[in-house]
Design a protein around this motif. Structure first.
Motif, PDB file in Angstrom:
ATOM      1  N   GLY A 193       0.667  -1.219   0.070  1.00  0.00           N
ATOM      2  CA  GLY A 193      -0.052   0.092  -0.042  1.00  0.00           C
ATOM      3  C   GLY A 193       0.930   1.275  -0.124  1.00  0.00           C
ATOM      4  O   GLY A 193       1.766   1.380  -0.723  1.00  0.00           O
ATOM      5  N   ILE A 194       0.524   2.263   0.878  1.00  0.00           N
ATOM      6  CA  ILE A 194       1.245   3.438   1.006  1.00  0.00           C
ATOM      7  C   ILE A 194       1.946   3.777   2.509  1.00  0.00           C
ATOM      8  O   ILE A 194       1.325   3.284   3.495  1.00  0.00           O
ATOM      9  N   LYS A 195       2.966   4.351   2.436  1.00  0.00           N
ATOM     10  CA  LYS A 195       3.954   4.462   3.856  1.00  0.00           C
ATOM     11  C   LYS A 195       3.752   6.190   3.923  1.00  0.00           C
ATOM     12  O   LYS A 195       4.121   6.955   2.871  1.00  0.00           O
ATOM     13  N   PHE A 196       3.415   6.514   4.891  1.00  0.00           N
ATOM     14  CA  PHE A 196       3.376   8.181   5.155  1.00  0.00           C
ATOM     15  C   PHE A 196       4.815   8.526   5.822  1.00  0.00           C
ATOM     16  O   PHE A 196       4.853   8.127   6.909  1.00  0.00           O
ATOM     17  N   ASP A 197       5.490   9.078   5.259  1.00  0.00           N
ATOM     18  CA  ASP A 197       7.041   9.611   6.049  1.00  0.00           C
ATOM     19  C   ASP A 197       6.856  10.787   6.950  1.00  0.00           C
ATOM     20  O   ASP A 197       7.645  11.114   7.802  1.00  0.00           O
ATOM     21  N   GLN A 198       5.767  11.570   6.668  1.00  0.00           N
ATOM     22  CA  GLN A 198       5.717  12.958   7.231  1.00  0.00           C
ATOM     23  C   GLN A 198       4.299  12.763   8.193  1.00  0.00           C
ATOM     24  O   GLN A 198       3.373  13.740   7.758  1.00  0.00           O
TER      25      GLN A 198
END
Length: 545
Positions: free
Chosen positions: A62-67
């Motif tokens: 899926g997606i990883k949020f770094d901030q």
């Protein structure tokens, strides 16, 4: 006529199926105090030693949020913000002494009204009865690591086992009941772990005994130029309790734990569990007691013990995340289920010498956030968009096809998750406010603003100091540049931006809350509640007569 009715019934059934298939199931997994540094998808050296392959699966698929940031780095307030999509001053839950008004609008209650079956299992910690849930089975207050009490409706049940495993057991049982229903479901799986005092399951109690975790460069921080940081009480080698937190024994060959054992630490354990626990720690405690370490050596030993227990506790969380992912895939639910993993806030793993959270510094301000939804989110995405936990509610409502209420202060992450890009009109800064002082760990009240490159914090109430950091040059936030002449224009720019964010958040004027004693407010509220209960009891007794 019969043919017409058959066609009509088929059409209705098709519409019901379409509505269910068009609206995703939602599984929101939130741990407690899980540091971003301890999730291997984020690439920190700690997680190289203690990987989290199942949480990583969500990121890879899926997606990883770094901030990803919180608005108030504290357990209860963070949960209230997540549920309401509102800052602490708007949802009324600023400190852990407050009581959450569970009857107020939440994204879960909205989904319930819109046809979702809703549930919450695990840690609630909001000092109120859950509302908006068709099913709830929650831990008593913080809960225990072993043999916890679960509360469901009017019933409190003692259950033998390890709490992380039990929360997952109950969650899978509930999902099994929903998998063939006509309605989509939304389930909150809230783990106690890895909250203090970091008790791993017996099976992992010795998992990291023979490894050495990398010590942060600022572990022996002297806090020069940072008054609030200097006056805290959350230092691993000074403030962590030797018995309760670090499980240290008094002498070689002894199973007597050092001072500060909290009664619930071992009272919950069965005799078999207790002996297994002592056995797991006996040899390594004997080595510690025989080593005759100096102060610095002991400080470093305490860091290693902290990380060993913390990461072993996280390993059990990751293992149970894997159980949920496997269940979804084995039962054909993965494609149409949004699954999120996050924590109620970040946590210190020795940075600045600390455990715990509360500060606006990066380690506790940031929180991990990964999300998978195969129907819409392509695998392997990463985003640098600045997101906050006020955004979760609007995101889930958006995916469910429900209009986001105008008084929710967050913004849906759906477009970011779908495209993996930051929209041009997305926020360029985030706002933070921590209220709990006086309180545990003596962390000062503070509010501030963070942009991509800079951070401005105002510590207030019994002090009045500002801190400013150039995050690109000083990512560890060691050098307070508030008085540096070269940065005065940038500092003024952030002051203006902070004022704008406070107005946008509908934060009351500073003069109205800077001296407020939140503990005194909580005591008064508890006295009012006690008086009301006594009055109700007397009224009931009179009626019974």
């Amino acid at each position: 006529m019969r043919f017409f009715l058959q066609i009509l019934l088929i059409s209705i059934a098709a519409n019901v199926f379409a509505q269910k298939s068009d609206r995703p199931n939602i599984i929101y997994i939130m741990s407690d105090d899980h540091a971003l540094q301890a999730i291997s998808a984020y690439g920190h050296p700690v997680s190289d030693i203690a990987p989290t392959p199942n949480i990583d699966r969500i990121a890879k698929e899926g997606i990883k949020f770094d901030q990803s940031f919180v608005t108030n780095s504290l357990c209860g307030p963070s949960r209230a913000t997540m549920l309401t999509g509102k800052y602490s001053h708007k949802n009324g839950f600023k400190t852990n002494s407050d009581q959450f008004d569970a009857g107020q609008q939440t994204w879960i209650s909205i989904l319930q009204k819109q046809g979702y079956t809703t549930g919450v299992i695990g840690k609630w910690h909001l000092k109120s009865t859950p509302q908006g849930f068709d099913h709830w089975n929650i831990l008593n207050d913080q809960g225990e690591y072993f043999n916890p009490d679960f509360i469901s409706g009017e019933d409190t049940t003692y259950v033998e086992g390890y709490t992380t495993d039990l929360i997952t057991d109950y969650s899978l049982e509930w999902m099994e009941e929903q998998k063939n229903a006509d309605k989509p479901f939304a389930l909150l799986i809230h783990h106690k772990a890895p909250h203090r005092n970091w008790m791993p399951p017996i099976r992992y109690a010795n998992e990291f005994d023979n490894v050495e975790f990398p010590v942060p460069d600022n572990y022996f921080d002297d806090y020069e130029g940072r008054q609030a940081a200097a006056e805290q009480e959350m230092n691993i080698y000074k403030d962590a309790q030797e018995g309760h937190d670090l499980k240290m024994s008094v002498a070689v060959g002894s199973d007597e734990w050092r001072k500060d054992i909290w009664p619930h630490l071992f009272n919950r354990l069965t005799d078999v569990q207790k002996e297994a626990w002592y056995k797991a720690y006996r040899e390594k405690n004997d080595k510690m007691n025989a080593a005759n370490m100096n102060d610095k050596e002991m400080a470093l030993w305490k860091y290693q013990r902290y990380l060993q227990d913390y990461c072993a506790t996280v390993k059990a969380v990751d293992e149970n995340v894997g159980r949920v992912l496997d269940y979804l895939e084995e039962n054909g639910l993965a494609e149409n289920t949004i699954i999120v993993y996050t924590s109620d806030q970040g946590f210190y793993l020795g940075e600045h010498g600390w455990f715990d959270k509360r500060f606006m510094y990066e380690e506790s301000f940031k929180t991990p956030l990964v999300m998978r939804y195969p129907k819409e989110i392509k695998a392997g995405k990463t985003t640098q968009a600045m997101v906050q936990n006020i955004d979760y509610g609007p995101t889930f409502l958006d995916y469910a096809g429900v209009e986001v209420p105008k008084d929710m202060q967050g913004t849906s992450l759906r477009e970011i998750a779908k495209k993996g890009k930051t929209p041009k009109d997305w926020r360029k800064s985030v706002y933070y406010h921590y209220y709990e002082y006086p309180g545990f760990h003596k962390v000062k009240r503070q509010y501030g603003v963070r942009t991509d490159d800079y951070k401005l914090i105002h510590f207030y109430n019994n002090i009045d100091t500002y801190e400013f950091y150039d995050l690109k040059k000083d990512p560890s936030e060691m050098n307070n540049l508030i008085d540096d002449p070269k940065y005065q224009d940038k500092i003024e720019e952030l002051r203006v931006e902070l004022a704008r964010l406070m107005k946008e958040a509908d934060e009351p004027p500073y003069e109205e809350w800077k001296d407020t004693d939140y503990r005194k407010q909580a005591r008064k509220r508890k006295m009012r509640e006690k008086k009301l209960r006594e009055q109700q009891l007397k009224k009931q007794q009179l009626q019974n007569k």
